[in-house]
Design an enzyme around this catalytic site. Structure first.
Site, mmCIF file in Angstrom:
data_model
loop_
_atom_site.group_PDB
_atom_site.id
_atom_site.type_symbol
_atom_site.label_atom_id
_atom_site.label_comp_id
_atom_site.label_asym_id
_atom_site.label_seq_id
_atom_site.Cartn_x
_atom_site.Cartn_y
_atom_site.Cartn_z
ATOM 1 N N TYR A 1 4.633 2.940 -7.680
ATOM 2 C CA TYR A 1 3.307 2.458 -7.306
ATOM 3 C C TYR A 1 2.439 2.362 -8.559
ATOM 4 O O TYR A 1 1.771 3.315 -8.966
ATOM 5 C CB TYR A 1 2.671 3.383 -6.270
ATOM 6 C CG TYR A 1 1.362 2.864 -5.706
ATOM 7 C CD1 TYR A 1 1.324 1.666 -5.005
ATOM 8 C CD2 TYR A 1 0.173 3.576 -5.868
ATOM 9 C CE1 TYR A 1 0.123 1.180 -4.478
ATOM 10 C CE2 TYR A 1 -1.023 3.107 -5.343
ATOM 11 C CZ TYR A 1 -1.034 1.906 -4.652
ATOM 12 O OH TYR A 1 -2.215 1.431 -4.132
ATOM 13 N N GLU B 1 0.831 -1.199 0.000
ATOM 14 C CA GLU B 1 0.000 0.000 0.000
ATOM 15 C C GLU B 1 0.870 1.255 0.000
ATOM 16 O O GLU B 1 1.978 1.251 0.541
ATOM 17 C CB GLU B 1 -0.922 0.015 1.223
ATOM 18 C CG GLU B 1 -1.850 -1.183 1.328
ATOM 19 C CD GLU B 1 -2.892 -1.225 0.233
ATOM 20 O OE1 GLU B 1 -3.112 -0.193 -0.431
ATOM 21 O OE2 GLU B 1 -3.490 -2.292 0.023
ATOM 22 N N ARG C 1 -7.027 11.963 -8.442
ATOM 23 C CA ARG C 1 -7.797 11.259 -9.472
ATOM 24 C C ARG C 1 -9.272 11.636 -9.457
ATOM 25 O O ARG C 1 -9.913 11.657 -10.503
ATOM 26 C CB ARG C 1 -7.623 9.753 -9.334
ATOM 27 C CG ARG C 1 -8.297 9.122 -8.119
ATOM 28 C CD ARG C 1 -8.109 7.616 -8.135
ATOM 29 N NE ARG C 1 -8.802 6.960 -7.030
ATOM 30 C CZ ARG C 1 -8.795 5.656 -6.810
ATOM 31 N NH1 ARG C 1 -8.105 4.873 -7.621
ATOM 32 N NH2 ARG C 1 -9.457 5.132 -5.800
ATOM 33 N N VAL D 1 -13.091 1.557 -13.365
ATOM 34 C CA VAL D 1 -13.561 0.766 -12.236
ATOM 35 C C VAL D 1 -12.961 1.376 -10.978
ATOM 36 O O VAL D 1 -11.734 1.456 -10.840
ATOM 37 C CB VAL D 1 -13.136 -0.713 -12.350
ATOM 38 C CG1 VAL D 1 -13.612 -1.493 -11.121
ATOM 39 C CG2 VAL D 1 -13.689 -1.340 -13.620
ATOM 40 N N TYR E 1 3.214 -5.571 -9.146
ATOM 41 C CA TYR E 1 1.928 -6.171 -9.483
ATOM 42 C C TYR E 1 1.980 -6.926 -10.809
ATOM 43 O O TYR E 1 1.093 -7.718 -11.113
ATOM 44 C CB TYR E 1 0.849 -5.096 -9.557
ATOM 45 C CG TYR E 1 0.384 -4.585 -8.213
ATOM 46 C CD1 TYR E 1 -0.848 -4.964 -7.683
ATOM 47 C CD2 TYR E 1 1.162 -3.704 -7.469
ATOM 48 C CE1 TYR E 1 -1.298 -4.492 -6.466
ATOM 49 C CE2 TYR E 1 0.728 -3.225 -6.237
ATOM 50 C CZ TYR E 1 -0.493 -3.627 -5.739
ATOM 51 O OH TYR E 1 -0.921 -3.154 -4.524
ATOM 52 N N TYR F 1 -9.137 2.705 -20.879
ATOM 53 C CA TYR F 1 -9.443 2.429 -19.472
ATOM 54 C C TYR F 1 -8.676 3.414 -18.593
ATOM 55 O O TYR F 1 -7.468 3.626 -18.794
ATOM 56 C CB TYR F 1 -9.048 0.997 -19.082
ATOM 57 C CG TYR F 1 -9.298 0.721 -17.618
ATOM 58 C CD1 TYR F 1 -10.592 0.487 -17.164
ATOM 59 C CD2 TYR F 1 -8.267 0.753 -16.690
ATOM 60 C CE1 TYR F 1 -10.843 0.275 -15.816
ATOM 61 C CE2 TYR F 1 -8.501 0.538 -15.338
ATOM 62 C CZ TYR F 1 -9.796 0.302 -14.910
ATOM 63 O OH TYR F 1 -10.039 0.109 -13.577
ATOM 64 N N SER G 1 -13.604 1.753 -6.550
ATOM 65 C CA SER G 1 -14.395 1.381 -5.379
ATOM 66 C C SER G 1 -14.260 2.385 -4.238
ATOM 67 O O SER G 1 -15.197 2.612 -3.491
ATOM 68 C CB SER G 1 -13.991 -0.014 -4.887
ATOM 69 O OG SER G 1 -12.608 -0.054 -4.585
#
Length: 305
Positions: free
Chosen positions: A195, A81, A146, A136, A112, A184, A138
């Site tokens: 990151y 994180e 952003r 996408v 990742y 996207y 959440s």
């Protein structure tokens, strides 16, 4: 006759986020031999390394091992994180001697995903596109860039938003849904060194949609992915200018296809599973110095340069 490598014993102090994974398949699944993992804390005194995921210990120092660290042992600070998510790094002072994060200068580097060179050039087919821009999301962290960028950006271009507060999207349908879009929004919640998360690797690349990235610098992205594989918001003077460019690409198929040319030479490998990350500890320890120290994890991690 060379001696076989000593088996490395890694103690998992807490399951990361509660996710479990096989403890005895580092060689079969990841290709790392001589790696034994356990969650049995009675083996603490003989373990070569103890991996502690920060989120599980973040609010209580007493959740760390309470016995002294054996001189030969590595305490591995695991974290995927950015600084805005994690807290209380100061409780780690003078305790840990190895890091495992998404930063490339970690002792155990766990990105990742990664780009791999193909053995020979490959032909590819871009999925048919019938929609324009998807996102996408959440978590709407107040004050992060952003969100502000999106609020301005949507004034000039249509964006289909999926997530908890928007159109529902099951993970089983993620790739089939996103592959219908030309672009996207791979917008990170933090602008931080190295990151680059599943928003790029999983959501965009494996769905064969062109990622529009917001996060760390273009230069930082290009350390890990080809420069013509993505569009960076910082290359444009304003959200309107970016929107105009995407609308231009929508009408120019040849220009749009150039964002896929890299795929004839490179493939994408996802590294999102926890098993892969923890198995890497064995490989690093097998060649690590027998002594090292980190006086302040906070000072290292909060220094972005």
């Amino acid at each position: 006759m060379p001696q076989p490598k000593k088996e490395v014993l890694v103690l998992i102090w807490h399951w990361p986020w509660g996710y479990t994974f096989p403890l005895d398949r580092c060689y079969q699944d990841v290709g790392i031999p001589g790696c034994k993992m356990t969650t049995d804390r009675s083996l603490y005194s003989v373990a070569d390394a103890v991996v502690m995921h920060h989120v599980e210990i973040m609010y209580n120092k007493n959740l760390l091992p309470q016995k002294p660290r054996p001189i030969f042992q590595y305490w591995v600070w695991a974290n995927v994180e950015p600084p805005m998510i994690i807290q209380n790094l100061d409780i780690l002072d003078n305790l840990f001697n190895m890091t495992m994060t998404f930063r490339q200068d970690s002792d155990v580097f766990v990105p990742y995903g990664q780009i791999e060179t193909l053995k020979e050039p490959q032909n590819f087919t871009i999925p048919e596109k019938s929609k324009l821009v998807a996102w996408v999301v959440s978590k709407w962290y107040p004050g992060v860039r952003r969100i502000a960028y999106y609020e301005e950006f949507k004034k000039y271009i249509s964006i289909d938003v999926y997530g908890k507060k928007h159109t529902k999207l099951d993970m089983d349908n993620l790739h089939s849904t996103l592959s219908q879009y030309k672009f996207y929004l791979a917008f990170e919640n933090s602008e931080y060194k190295d990151y680059i998360t599943e928003k790029l690797w999983t959501n965009a690349f494996t769905s064969w949609t062109v990622p529009v990235v917001l996060g760390t610098s273009r230069e930082n992205y290009e350390r890990f992915v080809p420069g013509d594989a993505f569009i960076h918001v910082d290359d444009f003077a304003s959200p309107k200018e970016l929107a105009d460019y995407l609308l231009e690409l929508d009408k120019d198929e040849e220009k749009y296809r150039k964002y896929f040319n890299w795929r004839s030479l490179y493939g994408v490998k996802l590294l999102t599973g926890w098993q892969h990350k923890y198995c890497q500890v064995c490989e690093v320890i097998s060649r690590a110095p027998r002594y090292q120290t980190i006086h302040s994890v906070a000072k290292w991690f909060l220094n972005k340069s």
